[in-house]
Design an enzyme around this catalytic site. Structure first.
Site, PDB file in Angstrom:
ATOM      1  N   CYS A  78      41.084  25.038  22.579  1.00 15.56           N
ATOM      2  CA  CYS A  78      40.303  24.900  21.424  1.00 15.56           C
ATOM      3  C   CYS A  78      39.032  24.728  21.790  1.00 15.56           C
ATOM      4  CB  CYS A  78      40.856  23.956  20.531  1.00 15.56           C
ATOM      5  SG  CYS A  78      42.470  24.558  19.924  1.00 15.56           S
ATOM      6  N   HIS A 111      35.816  23.001  15.125  1.00 11.85           N
ATOM      7  CA  HIS A 111      37.025  23.864  15.405  1.00 11.85           C
ATOM      8  C   HIS A 111      38.165  23.605  14.339  1.00 11.85           C
ATOM      9  CE1 HIS A 111      40.544  25.735  17.341  1.00 11.85           C
ATOM     10  NE2 HIS A 111      41.285  24.357  17.065  1.00 11.85           N
ATOM     11  N   ASN A 161      44.497  28.356  13.014  1.00  9.64           N
ATOM     12  CA  ASN A 161      43.832  27.796  14.044  1.00  9.64           C
ATOM     13  C   ASN A 161      43.736  28.965  15.133  1.00  9.64           C
ATOM     14  OD1 ASN A 161      43.182  26.699  16.822  1.00  9.64           O
ATOM     15  ND2 ASN A 161      44.669  25.058  16.379  1.00  9.64           N
TER      16      ASN A 161
HETATM   17  N1  ACO Z   1      57.390  23.131   7.157  1.00  4.81           N
HETATM   18  C1  ACO Z   1      57.910  22.147   6.567  1.00  4.81           C
HETATM   19  N2  ACO Z   1      58.185  21.128   7.185  1.00  4.81           N
HETATM   20  C2  ACO Z   1      57.281  20.883   8.475  1.00  4.81           C
HETATM   21  C3  ACO Z   1      56.568  21.970   8.823  1.00  4.81           C
HETATM   22  C4  ACO Z   1      56.712  23.252   8.282  1.00  4.81           C
HETATM   23  N3  ACO Z   1      55.931  24.069   8.796  1.00  4.81           N
HETATM   24  N4  ACO Z   1      56.315  21.464  10.191  1.00  4.81           N
HETATM   25  C5  ACO Z   1      56.729  20.046  10.469  1.00  4.81           C
HETATM   26  N5  ACO Z   1      57.527  19.727   9.290  1.00  4.81           N
HETATM   27  C6  ACO Z   1      58.157  18.619   9.239  1.00  4.81           C
HETATM   28  C7  ACO Z   1      58.453  17.840  10.399  1.00  4.81           C
HETATM   29  O1  ACO Z   1      59.603  18.057  11.056  1.00  4.81           O
HETATM   30  C8  ACO Z   1      58.540  16.299   9.686  1.00  4.81           C
HETATM   31  O2  ACO Z   1      59.886  16.261   9.275  1.00  4.81           O
HETATM   32  P1  ACO Z   1      60.760  14.985   9.290  1.00  4.81           P
HETATM   33  O3  ACO Z   1      59.630  13.892   8.606  1.00  4.81           O
HETATM   34  O4  ACO Z   1      61.811  14.998   8.602  1.00  4.81           O
HETATM   35  O5  ACO Z   1      60.567  14.283  10.747  1.00  4.81           O
HETATM   36  C9  ACO Z   1      57.661  16.323   8.394  1.00  4.81           C
HETATM   37  O6  ACO Z   1      57.410  17.705   8.131  1.00  4.81           O
HETATM   38  C10 ACO Z   1      56.375  15.541   8.824  1.00  4.81           C
HETATM   39  O7  ACO Z   1      56.017  15.813   9.872  1.00  4.81           O
HETATM   40  P2  ACO Z   1      54.420  15.585  10.616  1.00  4.81           P
HETATM   41  O8  ACO Z   1      54.280  15.999  12.010  1.00  4.81           O
HETATM   42  O9  ACO Z   1      54.155  13.964  10.241  1.00  4.81           O
HETATM   43  O10 ACO Z   1      53.525  16.198   9.542  1.00  4.81           O
HETATM   44  P3  ACO Z   1      52.079  16.184   9.481  1.00  4.81           P
HETATM   45  O11 ACO Z   1      51.477  16.127   8.290  1.00  4.81           O
HETATM   46  O12 ACO Z   1      51.555  15.466  10.672  1.00  4.81           O
HETATM   47  O13 ACO Z   1      51.530  17.806   9.796  1.00  4.81           O
HETATM   48  C11 ACO Z   1      50.870  19.163  11.543  1.00  4.81           C
HETATM   49  C12 ACO Z   1      51.893  18.386  10.895  1.00  4.81           C
HETATM   50  C13 ACO Z   1      50.218  20.139  10.776  1.00  4.81           C
HETATM   51  C14 ACO Z   1      51.150  19.539  12.863  1.00  4.81           C
HETATM   52  C15 ACO Z   1      49.512  18.050  11.911  1.00  4.81           C
HETATM   53  O14 ACO Z   1      50.359  17.112  12.765  1.00  4.81           O
HETATM   54  C16 ACO Z   1      48.342  18.449  12.665  1.00  4.81           C
HETATM   55  O15 ACO Z   1      47.803  19.429  12.380  1.00  4.81           O
HETATM   56  N6  ACO Z   1      48.308  18.029  13.910  1.00  4.81           N
HETATM   57  C17 ACO Z   1      47.102  18.241  14.641  1.00  4.81           C
HETATM   58  C18 ACO Z   1      46.785  19.777  15.089  1.00  4.81           C
HETATM   59  C19 ACO Z   1      45.839  19.904  16.213  1.00  4.81           C
HETATM   60  O16 ACO Z   1      44.833  19.377  15.936  1.00  4.81           O
HETATM   61  N7  ACO Z   1      45.908  20.561  17.175  1.00  4.81           N
HETATM   62  C20 ACO Z   1      44.706  20.677  18.265  1.00  4.81           C
HETATM   63  C21 ACO Z   1      44.243  22.117  18.312  1.00  4.81           C
HETATM   64  S1  ACO Z   1      45.454  23.179  18.816  1.00  4.81           S
HETATM   65  C22 ACO Z   1      44.863  23.738  20.646  1.00  4.81           C
HETATM   66  O17 ACO Z   1      44.173  23.053  21.125  1.00  4.81           O
HETATM   67  C23 ACO Z   1      45.858  24.712  20.925  1.00  4.81           C
END
Ligand code: ACO
Length: 331
Positions: A113, A258, A288
């Site tokens: 990214c 980003h 993304n």
């Molecule tokens: N649909 C439904 N439920 C989901 C999904 C989905 N698509 N994805 C995860 N969940 C569930 C999880 O399994 C979890 O369930 P559990 O509580 O039973 O274990 C619950 O939702 C909550 O999961 P979290 O990971 O706490 O959810 P969060 O609110 O943190 O959102 C996300 C997840 C969107 C991935 C977030 O953490 C995020 O955006 N992280 C950062 C991403 C990022 O910055 N990436 C960097 C750039 S990418 C690169 O460099 C290539």
């Protein structure tokens, strides 16, 4: 010393629109969850036969047209992407061939990214020193073909989109325009918090039928962990650049971060003490798009009149590596 200005900026998104509801067929997720947790409504995914260099070519053609230049004006290509069209060589050589400019040097940058800001910083050094006058900097990605479209991979699969953005960077003697300062960082301590492990270069052989049955062939992320680092690193690296340039956040016209998650962008705005109207966001349309994100944002913001000549921009990225970076640009 020369300054590096954006002579033209362009972008290209595949035509296929994938709405959140699409995922409900394959995994336990919902449009509501995706929108609430990420801000994403839809993303663009390639169709069979589309290539990373092909997306890059279309973005480059628009950037060249806006710069009123032709491929022969390009002295150097920097191609920022996690991928290429094949395992090797890098996508920059495929793009160079498509542009019909054999002999022009081409360098690939793999900084996920942060690829575009890293690439901009490299280009800026070449232009400032006079080694090259006009550089094509591309961010182009196809993520959709490598995602786990089952409940197991739902945290990653819903986030990513495909696309490309391209900038024609050129030397200017106007000291009031162009790239002002850039700050780059990386910390490999966190490499495994967001990574793609297999096919493995060190495994003999690199891929086996057994490996294909496991989830280690798909990209993996500890989402919450990455989220926490991102909301700290974005404001930190923007402030670092502002301090170096003796500027304040109030002087910035538009922050172009980003696009990883709308909640990350909102938290960054809050920590910087600015309102969301000073932050560009298009994640709802594209998800993304990794290294393509920032040039796509810049191209759209120019089209929308949100970036004009003289605008002060703060570009910032955070991603796998971890890598993070910022650039201040006077458009
Ligand atoms: N649909 C439904 N439920 C989901 C999904 C989905 N698509 N994805 C995860 N969940 C569930 C999880 O399994 C979890 O369930 P559990 O509580 O039973 O274990 C619950 O939702 C909550 O999961 P979290 O990971 O706490 O959810 P969060 O609110 O943190 O959102 C996300 C997840 C969107 C991935 C977030 O953490 C995020 O955006 N992280 C950062 C991403 C990022 O910055 N990436 C960097 C750039 S990418 C690169 O460099 C290539």
């Amino acid at each position: 010393m020369n300054r590096t200005i954006f002579a033209g900026i362009g972008h290209y998104l595949p035509e296929r629109i994938v709405k959140n509801q699409y995922f409900e067929k394959f995994m336990d997720t919902s449009d509501e969850w995706i929108q609430e947790r990420t801000g994403i409504k839809e993303r663009r995914w390639v169709d069979e036969g589309e290539t990373v260099s092909g997306l890059a070519l279309k973005a480059t053609e628009l950037a060249l047209q806006r710069a009123q230049m032709k491929p022969q004006d390009i002295d150097f290509i920097i191609f920022a992407s996690m991928e290429s069209d094949v395992v090797f060589p890098g996508g920059g050589c495929f793009l160079q061939h498509k542009l019909g400019i054999p002999g022009v040097p081409s360098m690939d940058i793999r900084n996920q990214c942060s690829g575009f800001v890293y690439g901009l910083t490299v280009a800026d050094q070449f232009i400032r020193t006079g080694m090259y006058k006009t550089i094509l900097l591309v961010g182009a990605e196809i993520q959709s073909t490598g995602l786990d479209l089952t409940t197991r991979g739902r945290d990653m699969a819903v986030l990513f989109g495909d696309g490309a953005g391209a900038a024609i960077l050129t030397a200017s003697d106007n000291p009031n325009r162009g790239v002002i300062v850039s700050k780059l960082h990386a910390d490999g301590t966190y490499a495994k918090k967001l990574w793609g492990e297999w096919p493995s270069i060190t495994h003999h052989p690199r891929i086996t039928p057994e490996m294909l049955k496991t989830d280690r062939i798909f990209p993996k992320m500890e989402g919450r962990y990455v989220f926490k680092h991102a909301v700290t690193r974005f404001p930190e690296v923007i402030r670092e650049a502002l301090d170096a340039a003796n500027l304040t956040i109030d002087e910035v016209d538009l922050v172009v971060p980003h696009q990883a998650n709308l909640r990350i962008t909102e938290a960054v705005a809050q920590r910087l003490g600015i309102t969301m109207d000073k932050v560009y966001s298009n994640i709802h349309k594209y998800g993304n798009t990794t290294a393509a994100t920032i040039p796509i944002c810049l191209s759209e913001a120019v089209e929308e009149g949100r970036i004009k000549e003289g605008s002060l921009l703060a570009l910032a990225s955070f991603g796998s590596g971890f890598t993070w970076a910022s650039s201040l640009v006077r458009w």
